[in-house]
Write a protein that holds these residues in place. Sequence first.
Motif, PDB file in Angstrom:
ATOM      1  N   ALA A  10       0.830  -1.201   0.000  1.00 36.17           N
ATOM      2  CA  ALA A  10       0.000   0.000   0.000  1.00 36.17           C
ATOM      3  C   ALA A  10       0.862   1.248   0.000  1.00 36.17           C
ATOM      4  CB  ALA A  10      -0.921   0.013   1.227  1.00 36.17           C
ATOM      5  N   PRO A  15      -3.835   4.767   2.239  1.00 38.19           N
ATOM      6  CA  PRO A  15      -3.887   3.396   1.719  1.00 38.19           C
ATOM      7  C   PRO A  15      -3.298   2.369   2.687  1.00 38.19           C
ATOM      8  CG  PRO A  15      -3.194   4.894  -0.010  1.00 38.19           C
ATOM      9  CD  PRO A  15      -3.192   5.684   1.260  1.00 38.19           C
ATOM     10  N   ILE A  18      -5.860   1.621   5.357  1.00 38.62           N
ATOM     11  CA  ILE A  18      -6.908   0.744   4.827  1.00 38.62           C
ATOM     12  C   ILE A  18      -6.395  -0.690   4.720  1.00 38.62           C
ATOM     13  CG2 ILE A  18      -8.286   0.245   2.769  1.00 38.62           C
ATOM     14  CD1 ILE A  18      -8.508   3.254   2.312  1.00 38.62           C
ATOM     15  N   LEU A  72      -2.431  -1.409  -3.320  1.00 38.22           N
ATOM     16  CA  LEU A  72      -3.455  -0.393  -3.081  1.00 38.22           C
ATOM     17  C   LEU A  72      -2.802   0.974  -3.227  1.00 38.22           C
ATOM     18  CD1 LEU A  72      -4.400  -2.995  -1.412  1.00 38.22           C
ATOM     19  CD2 LEU A  72      -5.822  -1.398  -0.130  1.00 38.22           C
ATOM     20  N   GLU A  74      -3.339   5.346  -3.960  1.00 36.81           N
ATOM     21  CA  GLU A  74      -4.257   6.474  -3.921  1.00 36.81           C
ATOM     22  C   GLU A  74      -4.227   7.267  -5.223  1.00 36.81           C
ATOM     23  OE1 GLU A  74      -3.165   9.308  -0.995  1.00 36.81           O
ATOM     24  OE2 GLU A  74      -1.133   9.581  -1.759  1.00 36.81           O
ATOM     25  N   SER A  99      -6.971   0.897  -7.610  1.00 39.26           N
ATOM     26  CA  SER A  99      -6.936   2.350  -7.426  1.00 39.26           C
ATOM     27  C   SER A  99      -8.040   2.742  -6.449  1.00 39.26           C
ATOM     28  CB  SER A  99      -7.139   3.054  -8.772  1.00 39.26           C
ATOM     29  OG  SER A  99      -7.203   4.459  -8.593  1.00 39.26           O
ATOM     30  N   LEU A 100      -7.663   3.146  -5.244  1.00 36.55           N
ATOM     31  CA  LEU A 100      -8.648   3.452  -4.204  1.00 36.55           C
ATOM     32  C   LEU A 100      -9.555   4.630  -4.553  1.00 36.55           C
ATOM     33  CD1 LEU A 100      -6.470   2.886  -1.004  1.00 36.55           C
ATOM     34  CD2 LEU A 100      -8.215   1.383  -1.967  1.00 36.55           C
ATOM     35  N   LEU A 103     -12.840   3.981  -6.296  1.00 31.53           N
ATOM     36  CA  LEU A 103     -13.970   3.413  -5.555  1.00 31.53           C
ATOM     37  C   LEU A 103     -14.990   4.483  -5.175  1.00 31.53           C
ATOM     38  CD1 LEU A 103     -12.067   0.957  -3.179  1.00 31.53           C
ATOM     39  CD2 LEU A 103     -13.486   0.348  -5.151  1.00 31.53           C
ATOM     40  N   MET A 108     -14.760   3.864   2.213  1.00 30.33           N
ATOM     41  CA  MET A 108     -13.579   3.324   1.563  1.00 30.33           C
ATOM     42  C   MET A 108     -13.103   2.013   2.191  1.00 30.33           C
ATOM     43  SD  MET A 108     -12.669   5.033  -1.045  1.00 30.33           S
ATOM     44  CE  MET A 108     -10.993   4.454  -1.217  1.00 30.33           C
ATOM     45  N   HIS A 109     -13.141   1.918   3.512  1.00 26.41           N
ATOM     46  CA  HIS A 109     -12.629   0.715   4.163  1.00 26.41           C
ATOM     47  C   HIS A 109     -13.451  -0.515   3.766  1.00 26.41           C
ATOM     48  CE1 HIS A 109      -9.586   2.306   7.075  1.00 26.41           C
ATOM     49  NE2 HIS A 109     -10.195   3.434   6.736  1.00 26.41           N
ATOM     50  N   ALA A 112     -13.090  -1.175  -0.140  1.00 26.77           N
ATOM     51  CA  ALA A 112     -11.779  -1.724  -0.468  1.00 26.77           C
ATOM     52  C   ALA A 112     -11.651  -3.158   0.036  1.00 26.77           C
ATOM     53  CB  ALA A 112     -10.681  -0.848   0.143  1.00 26.77           C
ATOM     54  N   ALA A 153      -9.725  11.856  -0.829  1.00 27.69           N
ATOM     55  CA  ALA A 153      -8.412  11.343  -0.422  1.00 27.69           C
ATOM     56  C   ALA A 153      -7.493  12.479   0.007  1.00 27.69           C
ATOM     57  CB  ALA A 153      -7.778  10.548  -1.562  1.00 27.69           C
TER      58      ALA A 153
END
Length: 333
Positions: A10, A15, A18, A72, A74, A99-100, A103, A108-109, A112, A153
């Motif tokens: 990450a 990231p 996460i 992972l 950002e 790519s976070l 999403l 996000m958590h 992902a 982000a």
Amino acid sequence: METIHVGLVADPAAPTAIARDMSDLSSPDGGASWDVTVVSEPFSTGSEDVGAAVGRLQDQACQRGWDLVVGLTELPLHDHKGRHLLVQTDPEQRTAVLSLPALGGIRMHSRARRAVRALLSAMAEPRTGGEAHRVVLPHLRGRWRLLFGMVLANRPWLLIPGLKSALVASLATGAVATVNSTVWLLAGSLSWWRLVVATVASITLVVAWLVIDGELWDRPDDESPQARERSRLYNTSTLLTLTSGVLMGYFALYVVNLAWAYFILDPDLMGGYLNKTLGYRDLFVLAWFVASAATVGGGLGSGLETDEAIRAAAYSKREEDRRDRLAHDRDSR
């Protein structure tokens, strides 16, 4: 029971946070056991061709003895056609990159986690020698979702603490302006549309000052369509992040000025001094006008600290940090 060694690589900061929440991931079908290792390391730079990121992840898997690896990031990713991607997998090498921001930035958590579990489950199947698979975002709707994810982000709400001197100067300007009779006369003479224009102008000036003084504007590395698209995406996300942060500060300043005006001012007394009939409703207009004036005075009249919150508002600056760290890691090996 068979144990599959899984690596999650990450990008630093969000990231990594996460990814660490996924250290307890397990196979949804109750089959093989997953031994998950999380590594915080920049493996992607810029809105690059996703193949470069996949290649770095494969190198990590070989060095660390992982069976499966998911990266992972950002950053936005694109293919050779310039299309923005959510994910790309290489079934043969059991490697995937996610790519976070693609999403969407919301929940996000959990999003992902579901995405990574699905990727690992698919890659854990017996190797079939399949070709690389990618999930392409819809052209228009996907671009907006990606942009929204990039802005979140950037965490625009952290911009205000990064502007400490500007915030103090704005509060001081507002406190003095609130008790100034000339300011009362000006506020009372302005129509609602002039107050709106003052609000827009003050926020625009401060955002422009942040971009110029902080050198946050990204320029293409070359004249290729991919480089220009990357710069447009970075600059748009930077402007939206800064505008959101300054707007939050503006409303906070309005509330503080309104509370201060209610606490210290008597509209009847001020009205008698100005030979006008004033009431407590006029304090809302006063606080509105003072917020615009104080935003400009505080934002432009004070220097900006070197603060990570300000740099974090621009993807281009974070990319510079990522490139420097990646180059340092390569040199140290």
